[in-house]
Design a protein around this motif. Structure first.
Motif, short mmCIF file in Angstrom:
data_model
loop_
_atom_site.label_atom_id
_atom_site.label_comp_id
_atom_site.label_asym_id
_atom_site.label_seq_id
_atom_site.Cartn_x
_atom_site.Cartn_y
_atom_site.Cartn_z
N ASP A 165 59.89 75.60 13.41
CA ASP A 165 59.90 74.47 14.33
C ASP A 165 61.15 73.63 14.14
N ARG A 166 61.31 72.68 15.06
CA ARG A 166 62.28 71.60 14.93
C ARG A 166 63.73 72.07 15.04
N HIS B 95 61.61 64.73 16.33
CA HIS B 95 62.04 66.13 16.37
C HIS B 95 61.60 66.75 17.68
N ASP C 89 60.56 70.84 19.12
CA ASP C 89 60.20 72.18 18.65
C ASP C 89 60.03 73.08 19.86
N ARG D 184 59.84 76.46 19.45
CA ARG D 184 59.10 77.62 18.95
C ARG D 184 59.76 78.96 19.29
#
Length: 660
Positions: free
Chosen positions: A564-565, A578, A580, A582
């Motif tokens: 993530d992130r 953040h 994400d 994915r």
């Protein structure tokens, strides 16, 4: 002929026939087993790409609704099977991308706060509170040959995959974030398929104005939603409803479903204030023309006090703004002067400009007394279609005490002063050598960009001579700038003496944008890490982040694989942030801005405290090495730029170039 030779010839023929048979069987097995498996993977990849593209469409809706910007995205609706010389691929899948029929969103028991213009308050009460907005959704319906994909839906407040009748959020919700209610209405007639569809998202009424609202009589506010396409009320409540409750526990009191399942209701704490933004966008096929009608004028407000004091023969400006049903300015509408004021006007009608405003020049008559300029739109039959600007015309003549209004002098802040935080407005009002009578009233108001009614100073002290101590007064008013937009704001102070005469003074200040500054570059290459400091003197919230590396390569994107992130903002004293994506490669480094909470999965806005001086921006990993970078203020020679968009709409861009 030897009989044995004939037998051998027959054996060879039989062997060839068997081999050919095995080949046919093998090819047939490959066609019915291996080819479908390979195609299923190809279809899955195409479906994932469609999900990324629909996330981009969702971001386009947000951008068009807030920035008056038309945006285009190509959505992969089909699939490209690998070329096969012998084996057979299925035909193109009949996948469809389309807008749905209309469903309703309703806002109930809401009113504008007293500081909003009178016509804004009246219009909201009669035309917004309790009225429904018809909106559409954009639905991708997959129908691949082998892979079974879930339908995907883009709405005005979120995007989903649909599992049964339950939504699986692809982005976070935007209908309620902190104190902001944002209702985006989607219009348009889209129905397309094939390999790909070019989708245009165009603003019809972008939310360029915000109205502060609360519940009527401090009672609860109700947001009523008919569920999006393919989703039940209970499914919506269990996902988006739960997200609303978790993210806003003090504001969202409960989310309930109608007994018949026709809608859900989000119940908000009406004793708190909210920033209401309404917008309409059209989503359509790139090859078609806009079908949505332009918004029309619905109500009229003044951008100045409703009553002013002018001297005989003095010329001043009248500024009014025309708004549509979504509280946004409308261009090209006619504002007409009604009746015959005693003073002179430079025109009897004007058309609104691109900001929805018109300006008239008013010259006061030579005789003192009251005057009024009445303006209207449409036929003026509704009270909110009319405004009246009153003028108290006073004498120009100088002379003995009693002939002149009091002198008002704003002592602080100074003209053009940059304001970064709450401040005190200070003014001195004197009638010495004017009327020589006591000052009976001292008021202040905001004149632009919004008009507020005059209010008395919080603190007044008398400083006049013996026998007329209130002939000179000093007033102090603490000013809270929370909720003020950045840019110029004009304040007005008026003083009225015992003879009835009124003097005034104005000052224009510059409310500074929250100031984020670059501190140091910490890493570059396949990632970019740098530090920033908040020097605004107040909290700021970063809502969107974009990266532009097109000067290096137009195909660069940011992807942290299945971790993530892709963007992390850390070191804040309030809330780190953040985004994400994915591993879906939706974060293109082409300057597109992505909403931290809603541009991916489980994102979070970053809020910097007023003293945060060591905040880190970490962007990882670029699909192509950026090389060694250095910070530059020269935008023209930048190779990489990082854009941060704050909650107030202001943007900060940090530029980097490849070092030699």
């Amino acid at each position: 002929m030897d009989v044995r030779e004939a037998d051998r010839a027959q054996s060879v023929q039989v062997g060839v026939i068997f081999l050919f048979g095995f080949l046919i069987v093998g090819l047939s097995l490959y066609q019915v087993t291996v080819v479908p498996e390979q195609n299923q993977q190809v279809e899955f990849n195409a479906y994932q790409q469609a999900a990324e593209d629909l996330t981009d469409v969702r971001n386009d809706v947000l951008t068009a609704a807030g920035r008056d910007t038309t945006i285009g995205t190509t959505v992969k609706t089909g699939v490209e099977y690998p070329s096969r010389a012998i084996f057979v691929n299925p035909g193109p899948p009949p996948n469809r991308l389309a807008t749905t029929g209309e469903r309703n969103v309703t806002l109930e028991n809401v009113e504008a706060v007293d500081s909003e213009a009178e016509n804004t308050r009246t219009f909201l009460e009669s035309n917004v509170s309790g009225r429904s907005y018809a909106t559409r959704d954009v639905v991708f319906t997959p129908n691949y040959d082998r892979f079974t994909g879930q339908p995907m839906v883009v709405t005005g407040h979120q995007s989903y995959r649909v599992a049964g009748d339950r939504p699986i959020p692809m982005t976070g919700q935007t209908v309620l974030q902190e104190d902001r209610i944002r209702l985006i209405r989607i219009d348009g007639d889209l129905e397309a398929g094939g390999s790909s569809v070019g989708v245009t998202t165009e603003p019809v009424s972008p939310a360029t104005r915000t109205v502060v609202v609360q519940g009527k009589n401090d009672e609860d506010i109700t947001l009523r939603f008919e569920p999006p396409s393919g989703i039940s009320a209970s499914g919506w409540n269990e996902t988006t409803g739960q997200e609303l409750r978790t993210a806003n526990p003090q504001r969202v009191e409960r989310v309930v479903e109608a007994p018949d399942g026709s809608h859900v209701e989000v119940i908000l704490n009406g004793s708190m204030t909210y920033r209401l933004q309404l917008a309409t966008v059209e989503v359509r096929d790139r090859e078609t023309q806009r079908a949505s009608e332009d918004p029309v004028a619905r109500y009229l407000i003044t951008i100045q006090p409703s009553t002013q004091t002018v001297r005989t023969g003095e010329t001043t400006e009248i500024v009014v703004e025309v708004r549509d049903r979504f509280n946004n300015p409308v261009s090209g509408e006619t504002v007409t002067v009604d009746g015959s004021p005693r003073g002179a006007l430079d025109s009897t009608s004007e058309r609104t400009d691109g900001d929805g405003t018109v300006r008239f020049e008013y010259t006061a008559p030579e005789n003192t007394g009251a005057d009024s300029v009445d303006l209207s739109i449409n036929d003026g039959s509704e009270s909110y279609e009319r405004v009246a600007i009153g003028f108290d015309v006073v004498s120009q003549a100088a002379g003995a005490p009693g002939s002149e209004p009091p002198i008002v002098d704003i002592t602080s802040p100074s003209e053009g002063e940059s304001i970064e935080d709450d401040f005190d407005l200070n003014a001195t009002i004197t009638s010495i050598d004017q009327s020589g009578t006591p000052i009976l009233a001292a008021n202040w108001s905001r004149q632009s960009p919004v008009n507020t009614d005059p209010e008395p100073f919080d603190s007044i002290s008398a400083d006049g001579p013996d026998g007329c101590s209130y002939c000179v007064i000093d007033g102090t008013q603490p000013i809270d700038i929370s909720g003020w937009t950045s840019g110029e704001h004009t304040l007005r102070v008026t003083g009225r003496d015992a003879s009835g005469q009124v003097g005034n003074d104005t000052v224009t200040i510059d409310v500074a944008e929250p100031d984020l500054t670059f501190t140091d570059l910490r890493d570059s290459g396949d990632r970019l890490v740098f530090g920033i400091a908040n020097e605004a003197g107040q909290e700021v919230t970063i809502e969107e982040v974009g990266v532009d590396a097109t000067a290096i390569d137009t195909e660069i994107y940011v992807d942290h694989d299945n971790n993530d992130r892709e963007v992390q903002i850390t070191g804040t004293s309030v809330q780190d942030g953040h985004i994400d994506t994915r591993g879906e490669k939706t974060f293109s480094a082409d300057g597109t801005l992505y909403d931290l909470e809603n541009g991916g999965n489980n994102g979070q806005y970053a809020t910097l405290g007023p003293d945060d001086s060591d905040v880190e921006i970490d962007i990882r990993y670029f699909s192509q090495d950026l090389g060694s970078l250095e910070y530059t203020t020269d935008e023209a020679n930048a190779d990489v730029s990082v854009i941060l968009r704050l909650s107030d709409g202001s943007e900060y861009t940090f530029h980097f170039r490849q070092s030699n």
